[in-house]
Design an enzyme around this catalytic site. Structure first.
Site, PDB file in Angstrom:
ATOM      1  N   ASP A   1      36.481  76.096  13.456  1.00 33.88           N
ATOM      2  CA  ASP A   1      36.680  74.762  12.889  1.00 33.88           C
ATOM      3  C   ASP A   1      37.516  74.760  11.611  1.00 33.88           C
ATOM      4  O   ASP A   1      37.341  73.913  10.735  1.00 33.88           O
ATOM      5  CB  ASP A   1      35.322  74.074  12.613  1.00 33.88           C
ATOM      6  CG  ASP A   1      34.480  73.971  13.868  1.00 33.88           C
ATOM      7  OD1 ASP A   1      35.068  73.819  14.950  1.00 33.88           O
ATOM      8  OD2 ASP A   1      33.243  74.058  13.764  1.00 33.88           O
TER       9      ASP A   1
ATOM     10  N   LYS B   1      42.542  74.519  13.334  1.00 36.85           N
ATOM     11  CA  LYS B   1      43.579  75.119  14.189  1.00 36.85           C
ATOM     12  C   LYS B   1      44.354  74.065  14.981  1.00 36.85           C
ATOM     13  O   LYS B   1      45.577  74.099  15.055  1.00 36.85           O
ATOM     14  CB  LYS B   1      42.932  76.124  15.173  1.00 36.85           C
ATOM     15  CG  LYS B   1      42.205  77.261  14.463  1.00 36.85           C
ATOM     16  CD  LYS B   1      41.440  78.140  15.423  1.00 36.85           C
ATOM     17  CE  LYS B   1      40.226  77.502  16.047  1.00 36.85           C
ATOM     18  NZ  LYS B   1      39.105  77.236  15.145  1.00 36.85           N
TER      19      LYS B   1
ATOM     20  N   GLY C   1      36.442  72.737  19.860  1.00 38.74           N
ATOM     21  CA  GLY C   1      36.764  71.322  19.667  1.00 38.74           C
ATOM     22  C   GLY C   1      37.891  71.291  18.657  1.00 38.74           C
ATOM     23  O   GLY C   1      37.673  71.612  17.485  1.00 38.74           O
ATOM     24  N   HIS C   2      39.092  70.994  19.108  1.00 34.50           N
ATOM     25  CA  HIS C   2      40.260  71.017  18.225  1.00 34.50           C
ATOM     26  C   HIS C   2      40.723  69.578  17.984  1.00 34.50           C
ATOM     27  O   HIS C   2      41.088  68.878  18.927  1.00 34.50           O
ATOM     28  CB  HIS C   2      41.369  71.883  18.837  1.00 34.50           C
ATOM     29  CG  HIS C   2      40.998  73.337  18.935  1.00 34.50           C
ATOM     30  ND1 HIS C   2      41.826  74.308  19.423  1.00 34.50           N
ATOM     31  CD2 HIS C   2      39.850  73.991  18.564  1.00 34.50           C
ATOM     32  CE1 HIS C   2      41.219  75.486  19.363  1.00 34.50           C
ATOM     33  NE2 HIS C   2      40.020  75.314  18.861  1.00 34.50           N
TER      34      HIS C   2
ATOM     35  N   GLN D   1      37.678  79.282  18.273  1.00 30.30           N
ATOM     36  CA  GLN D   1      36.634  79.873  17.427  1.00 30.30           C
ATOM     37  C   GLN D   1      37.290  80.540  16.206  1.00 30.30           C
ATOM     38  O   GLN D   1      38.329  80.077  15.772  1.00 30.30           O
ATOM     39  CB  GLN D   1      35.757  80.864  18.202  1.00 30.30           C
ATOM     40  CG  GLN D   1      34.836  80.221  19.231  1.00 30.30           C
ATOM     41  CD  GLN D   1      35.534  79.804  20.513  1.00 30.30           C
ATOM     42  OE1 GLN D   1      36.145  80.603  21.184  1.00 30.30           O
ATOM     43  NE2 GLN D   1      35.426  78.542  20.881  1.00 30.30           N
TER      44      GLN D   1
HETATM   45  P1  GDP Z   1      39.537  73.512  14.847  1.00 31.41           P
HETATM   46  O1  GDP Z   1      38.406  73.775  15.788  1.00 31.41           O
HETATM   47  O2  GDP Z   1      39.914  74.723  14.070  1.00 31.41           O
HETATM   48  O3  GDP Z   1      40.719  72.868  15.496  1.00 31.41           O
HETATM   49  O4  GDP Z   1      38.971  72.474  13.770  1.00 31.41           O
HETATM   50  P2  GDP Z   1      38.087  71.168  14.080  1.00 31.41           P
HETATM   51  O5  GDP Z   1      38.954  70.122  14.646  1.00 31.41           O
HETATM   52  O6  GDP Z   1      36.854  71.514  14.835  1.00 31.41           O
HETATM   53  O7  GDP Z   1      37.568  70.820  12.629  1.00 31.41           O
HETATM   54  C1  GDP Z   1      38.443  70.531  11.589  1.00 31.41           C
HETATM   55  C2  GDP Z   1      38.084  69.132  11.068  1.00 31.41           C
HETATM   56  O8  GDP Z   1      38.696  68.945   9.816  1.00 31.41           O
HETATM   57  C3  GDP Z   1      38.613  68.031  11.957  1.00 31.41           C
HETATM   58  O9  GDP Z   1      37.761  66.920  11.845  1.00 31.41           O
HETATM   59  C4  GDP Z   1      39.974  67.725  11.336  1.00 31.41           C
HETATM   60  O10 GDP Z   1      40.401  66.388  11.604  1.00 31.41           O
HETATM   61  C5  GDP Z   1      39.672  67.902   9.892  1.00 31.41           C
HETATM   62  N1  GDP Z   1      40.780  68.400   9.054  1.00 31.41           N
HETATM   63  C6  GDP Z   1      41.763  69.272   9.373  1.00 31.41           C
HETATM   64  N2  GDP Z   1      42.515  69.543   8.283  1.00 31.41           N
HETATM   65  C7  GDP Z   1      41.982  68.838   7.270  1.00 31.41           C
HETATM   66  C8  GDP Z   1      42.292  68.727   5.864  1.00 31.41           C
HETATM   67  O11 GDP Z   1      43.195  69.359   5.343  1.00 31.41           O
HETATM   68  N3  GDP Z   1      41.494  67.891   5.128  1.00 31.41           N
HETATM   69  C9  GDP Z   1      40.459  67.188   5.670  1.00 31.41           C
HETATM   70  N4  GDP Z   1      39.736  66.411   4.867  1.00 31.41           N
HETATM   71  N5  GDP Z   1      40.139  67.277   6.972  1.00 31.41           N
HETATM   72  C10 GDP Z   1      40.885  68.110   7.752  1.00 31.41           C
HETATM   73  P1  IMO Z   2      36.551  75.985  17.524  1.00 32.08           P
HETATM   74  O1  IMO Z   2      37.599  76.501  18.466  1.00 32.08           O
HETATM   75  C1  IMO Z   2      32.762  76.652  15.502  1.00 32.08           C
HETATM   76  C2  IMO Z   2      29.726  78.967  17.661  1.00 32.08           C
HETATM   77  C3  IMO Z   2      28.481  78.256  18.115  1.00 32.08           C
HETATM   78  C4  IMO Z   2      27.484  79.395  18.069  1.00 32.08           C
HETATM   79  C5  IMO Z   2      28.316  80.583  18.539  1.00 32.08           C
HETATM   80  C6  IMO Z   2      28.169  80.905  20.032  1.00 32.08           C
HETATM   81  O2  IMO Z   2      36.396  74.500  17.568  1.00 32.08           O
HETATM   82  O3  IMO Z   2      36.749  76.532  16.156  1.00 32.08           O
HETATM   83  P2  IMO Z   2      29.038  79.731  22.251  1.00 32.08           P
HETATM   84  O4  IMO Z   2      28.845  78.334  22.774  1.00 32.08           O
HETATM   85  O5  IMO Z   2      30.455  80.130  22.080  1.00 32.08           O
HETATM   86  O6  IMO Z   2      28.267  80.740  23.048  1.00 32.08           O
HETATM   87  O7  IMO Z   2      28.353  79.714  20.792  1.00 32.08           O
HETATM   88  O8  IMO Z   2      29.658  80.256  18.257  1.00 32.08           O
HETATM   89  N1  IMO Z   2      31.003  78.344  18.114  1.00 32.08           N
HETATM   90  C7  IMO Z   2      31.834  77.671  17.319  1.00 32.08           C
HETATM   91  N2  IMO Z   2      31.712  77.320  16.022  1.00 32.08           N
HETATM   92  N3  IMO Z   2      33.891  76.348  16.172  1.00 32.08           N
HETATM   93  C8  IMO Z   2      34.022  76.714  17.466  1.00 32.08           C
HETATM   94  O9  IMO Z   2      35.177  76.556  18.148  1.00 32.08           O
HETATM   95  C9  IMO Z   2      32.959  77.370  18.106  1.00 32.08           C
HETATM   96  N4  IMO Z   2      32.752  77.833  19.358  1.00 32.08           N
HETATM   97  C10 IMO Z   2      31.557  78.447  19.348  1.00 32.08           C
HETATM   98  O10 IMO Z   2      28.137  77.212  17.247  1.00 32.08           O
HETATM   99  O11 IMO Z   2      27.103  79.638  16.746  1.00 32.08           O
HETATM  100 MG    MG Z   3      36.494  73.011  16.218  1.00 27.36          MG
END
Ligand code: GDP
Ligand code: IMO
Ligand code: MG
Length: 424
Positions: free
Chosen positions: A17, A20, A44-45, A226
Site C-alpha cells: 500500500d 504503487k 488493491g492499487h 504487496q
Molecule cells: P498500492 O497498493 O501500493 O497501490 O497503494 P494503495 O492504493 O493500496 O494505497 C495507497 C493509498 O494512498 C491510496 O488510497 C492512494 O489514493 C493514496 N495515495 C497515494 N499517494 C498519496 C499521497 O502522496 N498522498 C496521499 N494523501 N495519499 C496518497
Molecule cells: P498491495 O499490492 C498490504 C497482507 C495481508 C496479510 C498478509 C497475507 O495493495 O500493496 P494474503 O491475503 O496475501 O495471504 O495476506 O499480507 N497483504 C497486503 N497488505 N497491501 C497489499 O497489497 C497486501 N496483500 C496482502 O494483509 O497481512
Molecule cells: Mg494496496
C-alpha cells in the site's frame, strides 16, 4: 543477441500500500507495456485522476492508457469472479481493454474453495492468524507449488471440468480436516460464468509477447504488488504473503531474464503502515498513530481494514533496497505528515546483542527502535508544484533518508491525485 535492458521494475519497499498503483499510472507516458508479475486480488492499487478514484486488484495499473499493453503475468493468481468485476467496472467507465489487456496462460486460478481454505486456515490459527485478505492467495500458491493447480490455459481444454472436480475433491477433504463447511453452490455458478467470460479475453503465452516487446525496443514496466517486507523469502515470515514480491519475482513471474532489468524503482511512504498481523517495530499505538491513519486515510483498498501506522523504519528500508537492488527511490504521502511539528525516524534497533542498523531474523518485542527526531515542515505541501517549492524541513527529511539509505529520492508524492506528484 544482447539487447539493452528495457525492463524497469517498480516495487513497494514496506508492507504494501505504498502507492504503487498511483505511480505506475503517472509513469505510463514513458512506457509501452505494464506487467503485473505476482500476487492477485489481495492487492488493491488506487488511481485518482479527473476527480475519480479507481481501485485495481488484478489488472495492471496501465489500463487507463490506450497506448499501453497491460499484461497479467504467469506469476499472478487470478480469481475469475474478481477479475470479471474489475472488467465490468472498467466497462461502466467506458475504458476499452479489449485490445490492450493480455493474460498469461500460465497464471493460476483461484477457486471458490481456495477462499474457503484461506478462511479455514486463518480460523484454525486463532489469535496467531496471518490476517490474510481471505482472497485464497496462500492456498492457491500452495496448489501451484504442490503441482495441483489449475491454470488459465486449462480453461479451454476438454478436461477442464474433470481437473476442476479433482481439485475440488481434494479441497473438500482438506476442509473436512478443518471441520469447515463447504457451501459453494452459488460461488461455483458465479465462478464458471466468469470463466466463460474470461475465455473471450486475450489469453496467450505472455512471455513471448514480452520478449517481442524487448526485441522491438519497447519500454516495459513490471508492476509489483504487496511489498518487500511481505515477501515469502525475506519478509517478516510467517506474517507474509505467498509470492515473491521482490525484483527477482519479476523474472520468474513474467519470464524475463535478469539481464533485461534496468531501473529498480522503490516506493515507500514517508512513514510506515501495515495491515494484518505481524511484527511492526515502529508502530504507533497512540494519538500520533491515529492522526497519521486519519490524515492518510489508511484503510485497506481491498478489505477496508484499518491499517496500522508507525514511524519510518530505515533499517527495514535499507534491507529492502539491498535485496531488490533499488536504483532510485520514490517517497509517497509526504502530505500526511503536514501538521506534525516533530518527526521520528528509526535509524537502528537496540537489542541484547547491542545496537545495529541491520534488520534482524525476527522483528519481535526484544528489539527496540532507536529514533532520530527531525523537524516537521508544519505546512500544507499538497499544492507544491515544483521541487523548489518544497519547504526546507521536507527537503532535509528527504536528504536525511537519502544519506541513510544511499539511494536518491527522485519523486515525492503530495496527494492521491495523479497531478500531486513532483519529480526532482
Ligand atoms: P498500492 O497498493 O501500493 O497501490 O497503494 P494503495 O492504493 O493500496 O494505497 C495507497 C493509498 O494512498 C491510496 O488510497 C492512494 O489514493 C493514496 N495515495 C497515494 N499517494 C498519496 C499521497 O502522496 N498522498 C496521499 N494523501 N495519499 C496518497
Ligand atoms: P498491495 O499490492 C498490504 C497482507 C495481508 C496479510 C498478509 C497475507 O495493495 O500493496 P494474503 O491475503 O496475501 O495471504 O495476506 O499480507 N497483504 C497486503 N497488505 N497491501 C497489499 O497489497 C497486501 N496483500 C496482502 O494483509 O497481512
Ligand atoms: Mg494496496
Amino acid at each position: 543477441m544482447l539487447t539493452q535492458p528495457s525492463v524497469d521494475v517498480l516495487l513497494g519497499l514496506q508492507w504494501g500500500d505504498e502507492g504503487k498503483g498511483k505511480i505506475v499510472d503517472v509513469l505510463c507516458k514513458s512506457y509501452d507495456v505494464v506487467a503485473r508479475f505476482q500476487g492477485g486480488p489481495n492487492a488493491g492499487h488506487t488511481l485518482v485522476f479527473e476527480g475519480k478514484k479507481h481501485v485495481l486488484h488484478t489488472i495492471p495499473s496501465g489500463i487507463f492508457h490506450q497506448h499501453v499493453l497491460n499484461i497479467i503475468g504467469n506469476g499472478v493468481v487470478i480469481d475469475p469472479i474478481i477479475l470479471k468485476k474489475e472488467l465490468d467496472a472498467l466497462t461502466a467507465r467506458q475504458v476499452n481493454f479489449k485490445s490492450n489487456l493480455f493474460i498469461s496462460k500460465r497464471a493460476h486460478l483461484i477457486l471458490p474453495t481456495h477462499r474457503l481454505l484461506d478462511a479455514a486456515s486463518e480460523s484454525a490459527k486463532g489469535q496467531h492468524k496471518i490476517g490474510s485478505t481471505l482472497k485464497g492467495i496462500g492456498p492457491t500458491y500452495m496448489d501451484k507449488t504442490g503441482r495441483n493447480g489449475l491454470r488459465v490455459g486449462d480453461i479451454c481444454e476438454p478436461d477442464f471440468k474433470a481437473k476442476y472436480q479433482q481439485l475440488l475433491e481434494k479441497h473438500k477433504t482438506l476442509l473436512g480436516f478443518y471441520n469447515y463447511p463447504c457451501e459453494i453452490t452459488e460461488a461455483e455458478r458465479e465462478w464458471f460464468d466468469a470463466i466463460d467470460y474470461i475465455k473471450n479475453l486475450q489469453i496467450c503465452d505472455t512471455e513471448w509477447l514480452l520478449h517481442d516487446a524487448v526485441k522491438n525496443k519497447k519500454r516495459i514496466l513490471a508492476e509489483g504488488a504487496q511489498g518487500s517486507l511481505l515477501d515469502i523469502e525475506f519478509g517478516s515470515y510467517p506474517f507474509v504473503t505467498s509470492s515473491n514480491t521482490l525484483c527477482a519475482g519479476a523474472c520468474s513471474g513474467l519470464g524475463i531474464a535478469p539481464r533485461q532489468i534496468n531501473k529498480v524503482l522503490g516506493i515507500f511512504k514517508a512513514y510506515c503502515t501495515r495491515v494484518g498481523s505481524g511484527p511492526f517495530p515502529t508502530e504507533l499505538l497512540d494519538a500520533t498513530g491515529e492522526h497519521i491513519r486519519a490524515q492518510g486515510n489508511e484503510f485497506g483498498s481491498t478489505t477496508g481494514r484499518a491499517r496500522r501506522t508507525g514511524w519510518l523504519d530505515i533499517p527495514a528500508l535499507k534491507y529492502a533496497v539491498m535485496i531488490n537492488g533499488v536504483t532510485e527511490l520514490m517517497m509517497m504521502k509526504a502530505d500526511v505528515l503536514n501538521t506534525l511539528s516533530e518527526l521520528k525516524v528509526c535509524t537502528a534497533y537496540h537489542s541484547a546483542q547491542g545496537t545495529s542498523d541491520r534488520l534482524p531474523y525476527t522483528l519481535d518485542a526484544a528489539i527496540e527502535p532507536v529514533y532520530t527526531t527531525l523537524t516537521g515542515w508544519n505546512q500544507d505541501v499538497s499544492h507544491c508544484k515544483k521541487w523548489s517549492d518544497l519547504p526546507e524541513a521536507l527537503l532535509h527529511y528527504i536528504a536525511f533518508i537519502e544519506q541513510a539509505v544511499g539511494v536518491p529520492i527522485n519523486l515525492v508524492s503530495l496527494g492521491p491525485d495523479r497531478a500531486q506528484t513532483l519529480f526532482k
